[in-house]
Scaffold this motif. Structure first.
Motif, PDB file in Angstrom:
ATOM      1  N   LEU A  66       0.818  -1.219   0.000  1.00  0.00           N
ATOM      2  CA  LEU A  66       0.000   0.000   0.000  1.00  0.00           C
ATOM      3  C   LEU A  66       0.848   1.263   0.000  1.00  0.00           C
ATOM      4  O   LEU A  66       0.416   2.304  -0.493  1.00  0.00           O
ATOM      5  CB  LEU A  66      -0.915   0.007   1.229  1.00  0.00           C
ATOM      6  CG  LEU A  66      -2.035  -1.032   1.285  1.00  0.00           C
ATOM      7  CD1 LEU A  66      -2.824  -0.866   2.572  1.00  0.00           C
ATOM      8  CD2 LEU A  66      -2.962  -0.910   0.081  1.00  0.00           C
ATOM      9  N   THR A  67       2.043   1.183   0.583  1.00  0.00           N
ATOM     10  CA  THR A  67       2.869   2.378   0.734  1.00  0.00           C
ATOM     11  C   THR A  67       3.935   2.510  -0.345  1.00  0.00           C
ATOM     12  O   THR A  67       4.779   3.406  -0.275  1.00  0.00           O
ATOM     13  CB  THR A  67       3.539   2.390   2.123  1.00  0.00           C
ATOM     14  OG1 THR A  67       4.216   1.139   2.332  1.00  0.00           O
ATOM     15  CG2 THR A  67       2.503   2.574   3.211  1.00  0.00           C
ATOM     16  N   GLY A  68       3.912   1.626  -1.321  1.00  0.00           N
ATOM     17  CA  GLY A  68       4.806   1.773  -2.451  1.00  0.00           C
ATOM     18  C   GLY A  68       6.254   1.423  -2.202  1.00  0.00           C
ATOM     19  O   GLY A  68       7.157   1.949  -2.870  1.00  0.00           O
ATOM     20  N   VAL A  69       6.512   0.539  -1.255  1.00  0.00           N
ATOM     21  CA  VAL A  69       7.881   0.088  -1.012  1.00  0.00           C
ATOM     22  C   VAL A  69       8.358  -0.692  -2.240  1.00  0.00           C
ATOM     23  O   VAL A  69       7.630  -1.551  -2.755  1.00  0.00           O
ATOM     24  CB  VAL A  69       7.943  -0.798   0.257  1.00  0.00           C
ATOM     25  CG1 VAL A  69       9.331  -1.408   0.425  1.00  0.00           C
ATOM     26  CG2 VAL A  69       7.573   0.021   1.482  1.00  0.00           C
ATOM     27  N   PRO A  70       9.557  -0.434  -2.729  1.00  0.00           N
ATOM     28  CA  PRO A  70      10.061  -1.155  -3.913  1.00  0.00           C
ATOM     29  C   PRO A  70      10.034  -2.664  -3.703  1.00  0.00           C
ATOM     30  O   PRO A  70      10.351  -3.163  -2.613  1.00  0.00           O
ATOM     31  CB  PRO A  70      11.499  -0.635  -4.043  1.00  0.00           C
ATOM     32  CG  PRO A  70      11.477   0.710  -3.403  1.00  0.00           C
ATOM     33  CD  PRO A  70      10.504   0.599  -2.274  1.00  0.00           C
ATOM     34  N   LYS A  71       9.639  -3.391  -4.738  1.00  0.00           N
ATOM     35  CA  LYS A  71       9.511  -4.848  -4.630  1.00  0.00           C
ATOM     36  C   LYS A  71      10.807  -5.510  -4.183  1.00  0.00           C
ATOM     37  O   LYS A  71      10.787  -6.517  -3.470  1.00  0.00           O
ATOM     38  CB  LYS A  71       9.053  -5.426  -5.966  1.00  0.00           C
ATOM     39  CG  LYS A  71       7.614  -5.063  -6.331  1.00  0.00           C
ATOM     40  CD  LYS A  71       7.197  -5.726  -7.635  1.00  0.00           C
ATOM     41  CE  LYS A  71       5.749  -5.387  -7.988  1.00  0.00           C
ATOM     42  NZ  LYS A  71       5.326  -6.029  -9.263  1.00  0.00           N
ATOM     43  N   ALA A  72      11.931  -4.926  -4.568  1.00  0.00           N
ATOM     44  CA  ALA A  72      13.226  -5.514  -4.207  1.00  0.00           C
ATOM     45  C   ALA A  72      13.466  -5.482  -2.697  1.00  0.00           C
ATOM     46  O   ALA A  72      14.255  -6.278  -2.183  1.00  0.00           O
ATOM     47  CB  ALA A  72      14.350  -4.764  -4.916  1.00  0.00           C
ATOM     48  N   GLN A  73      12.775  -4.565  -1.996  1.00  0.00           N
ATOM     49  CA  GLN A  73      12.964  -4.448  -0.547  1.00  0.00           C
ATOM     50  C   GLN A  73      11.935  -5.229   0.262  1.00  0.00           C
ATOM     51  O   GLN A  73      12.150  -5.471   1.454  1.00  0.00           O
ATOM     52  CB  GLN A  73      12.896  -2.976  -0.135  1.00  0.00           C
ATOM     53  CG  GLN A  73      13.971  -2.090  -0.722  1.00  0.00           C
ATOM     54  CD  GLN A  73      13.823  -0.653  -0.267  1.00  0.00           C
ATOM     55  OE1 GLN A  73      13.152  -0.364   0.727  1.00  0.00           O
ATOM     56  NE2 GLN A  73      14.433   0.272  -1.001  1.00  0.00           N
ATOM     57  N   ILE A  74      10.827  -5.587  -0.369  1.00  0.00           N
ATOM     58  CA  ILE A  74       9.711  -6.175   0.373  1.00  0.00           C
ATOM     59  C   ILE A  74      10.091  -7.485   1.052  1.00  0.00           C
ATOM     60  O   ILE A  74       9.854  -7.666   2.248  1.00  0.00           O
ATOM     61  CB  ILE A  74       8.488  -6.356  -0.554  1.00  0.00           C
ATOM     62  CG1 ILE A  74       7.875  -4.993  -0.861  1.00  0.00           C
ATOM     63  CG2 ILE A  74       7.455  -7.271   0.095  1.00  0.00           C
ATOM     64  CD1 ILE A  74       6.662  -5.040  -1.772  1.00  0.00           C
ATOM     65  N   ASP A  75      10.692  -8.405   0.320  1.00  0.00           N
ATOM     66  CA  ASP A  75      11.035  -9.696   0.922  1.00  0.00           C
ATOM     67  C   ASP A  75      12.030  -9.542   2.058  1.00  0.00           C
ATOM     68  O   ASP A  75      11.925 -10.237   3.086  1.00  0.00           O
ATOM     69  CB  ASP A  75      11.591 -10.646  -0.149  1.00  0.00           C
ATOM     70  CG  ASP A  75      10.502 -11.231  -1.031  1.00  0.00           C
ATOM     71  OD1 ASP A  75       9.320 -11.154  -0.636  1.00  0.00           O
ATOM     72  OD2 ASP A  75      10.825 -11.751  -2.112  1.00  0.00           O
ATOM     73  N   ASP A  76      12.990  -8.633   1.901  1.00  0.00           N
ATOM     74  CA  ASP A  76      13.965  -8.414   2.973  1.00  0.00           C
ATOM     75  C   ASP A  76      13.278  -7.910   4.237  1.00  0.00           C
ATOM     76  O   ASP A  76      13.589  -8.360   5.346  1.00  0.00           O
ATOM     77  CB  ASP A  76      15.026  -7.400   2.530  1.00  0.00           C
ATOM     78  CG  ASP A  76      16.011  -7.985   1.531  1.00  0.00           C
ATOM     79  OD1 ASP A  76      16.080  -9.233   1.428  1.00  0.00           O
ATOM     80  OD2 ASP A  76      16.714  -7.203   0.863  1.00  0.00           O
ATOM     81  N   ARG A  77      12.342  -6.983   4.073  1.00  0.00           N
ATOM     82  CA  ARG A  77      11.627  -6.451   5.248  1.00  0.00           C
ATOM     83  C   ARG A  77      10.762  -7.524   5.888  1.00  0.00           C
ATOM     84  O   ARG A  77      10.674  -7.620   7.117  1.00  0.00           O
ATOM     85  CB  ARG A  77      10.770  -5.245   4.845  1.00  0.00           C
ATOM     86  CG  ARG A  77      11.556  -3.991   4.569  1.00  0.00           C
ATOM     87  CD  ARG A  77      10.704  -2.773   4.871  1.00  0.00           C
ATOM     88  NE  ARG A  77      11.200  -1.600   4.212  1.00  0.00           N
ATOM     89  CZ  ARG A  77      10.643  -0.396   4.311  1.00  0.00           C
ATOM     90  NH1 ARG A  77       9.544  -0.240   5.034  1.00  0.00           N
ATOM     91  NH2 ARG A  77      11.146   0.645   3.694  1.00  0.00           N
ATOM     92  N   ILE A  78      10.096  -8.316   5.065  1.00  0.00           N
ATOM     93  CA  ILE A  78       9.254  -9.384   5.601  1.00  0.00           C
ATOM     94  C   ILE A  78      10.076 -10.351   6.447  1.00  0.00           C
ATOM     95  O   ILE A  78       9.704 -10.693   7.577  1.00  0.00           O
ATOM     96  CB  ILE A  78       8.529 -10.125   4.463  1.00  0.00           C
ATOM     97  CG1 ILE A  78       7.445  -9.239   3.848  1.00  0.00           C
ATOM     98  CG2 ILE A  78       7.919 -11.437   4.977  1.00  0.00           C
ATOM     99  CD1 ILE A  78       6.796  -9.830   2.617  1.00  0.00           C
TER     100      ILE A  78
END
Length: 238
Positions: free
Chosen positions: A101-113
Motif C-alpha cells: 500500500l505504501t509503495g515500497v520497492p519490490k526488491a525491498q519487500i522480501d527483505d523487510r518481511i
C-alpha cells in the motif's frame, strides 16, 4: 525535504455519541518525540482519544492541526488494536500487505518481511495462516505489520491485554526498539506497571476529560490532582 507530520495541535476536541459526551472538549499538543502513555479508569475515553487522533473516530467538534498535508499524515502513521485484526491470509501476506500500500520497492519487500518475521519469531510460520497463530503471536504480528512501514507515529490501544508476561515483555522490547529508532508512540494501557516502564510522558483521562498530563517522572511521582493520586494508589476513580 519531506515535512514531519508532528507536532500535532488539538483544540476543543469533542466526541458525542447519541447525545452523550464521550470525550472532551480537550486541548493538547502531541510533540514530535516521546512515548506517551494514556491511562485512566474503564470508560474514561482512552480508546476514543486514540481513534480520534488517528482519524478513525468521528469528531463532533474541534480541530486537529498536523504539521504536514492530510495525505502524508494518513500514510505515515499506524494503529494497533487491543484485539489484533488478522487478514485471512498467511503470515507472509499479512506483512506484505502494508508494504504494497505504501509503495515500497519490490526488491525491498522480501527483505523487510524476513527481517520482521525474525524479530517476532515467526520465520518458520510465514506460510501459515495468520488465523492459526496464538493470541500472543497474533499481537506480535499485528505490531510488526504496523511497524514494517517505519511509521513516524504509532498508536496502540491496550495491545497487551490478556497476554502473559513473556508475550508482554516481547512486545515492550519491540516498542522500545521502535521508539529508539525514532517512531513517536502513543499507547493506552490499564497496566500501571507498564505505563511506568515505558512512558516518557503520560495523559490521565476521567469521564472523557483530560485531568492531568506531564513528564513521566513528575506525573507518576508527584501527581497534582486528587484523582490521579487515588488512581495510582489503586483506588477506584469514577
Amino acid at each position: 525535504m519531506v515535512n514531519k507530520i508532528l507536532p500535532l495541535a488539538v483544540q476543543g476536541l469533542h466526541v458525542r455519541r447519541q447525545g452523550r459526551d464521550i470525550l472532551g472538549p480537550l486541548d493538547l499538543t502531541l510533540d514530535a518525540t516521546g512515548f506517551t502513555m494514556v491511562i485512566g479508569p474503564n470508560g474514561a475515553g482512552k480508546s476514543t482519544l486514540l481513534k480520534a487522533l488517528h482519524g478513525v473516530e468521528r469528531v463532533s467538534a474541534g480541530t486537529l492541526t498536523w504539521s504536514a498535508p492530510d495525505d502524508d499524515v494518513h500514510a505515515r502513521q499506524s494503529f494497533v488494536f487491543q484485539t489484533p485484526v488478522m487478514l485471512r491470509r498467511t503470515v507472509r501476506e499479512n506483512l506484505r500487505y502494508p508494504l504494497s500500500l505504501t509503495g515500497v520497492p519490490k526488491a525491498q519487500i522480501d527483505d523487510r518481511i524476513h527481517h520482521w518475521a525474525s524479530l517476532i519469531g515467526l520465520t518458520d510460520h510465514l506460510g501459515q495462516s495468520a488465523l492459526r497463530l496464538s493470541g500472543g503471536e497474533r499481537q506480535k504480528l499485528s505490531l510488526a505489520r504496523a511497524l514494517i512501514t517505519e511509521p513516524e507515529l504509532l498508536f496502540l490501544d491496550e495491545p497487551c491485554t490478556n497476554l502473559d508476561g513473556r508475550a508482554t515483555r516481547d512486545i515492550e522490547i519491540l516498542l522500545l526498539e521502535a521508539y529508539a529508532k525514532g517512531t513517536r508512540i502513543v499507547m493506552a494501557t490499564h497496566d500501571l506497571g507498564q505505563a511506568r516502564r515505558l512512558a516518557t510522558d503520560a495523559l490521565f483521562l476521567v469521564r472523557g476529560a483530560l485531568r492531568e498530563t506531564g513528564k513521566a517522572s513528575t506525573f507518576f511521582e508527584h501527581p497534582q490532582t486528587d484523582e490521579l493520586q487515588a488512581f495510582l494508589k489503586g483506588e477506584i476513580v469514577e
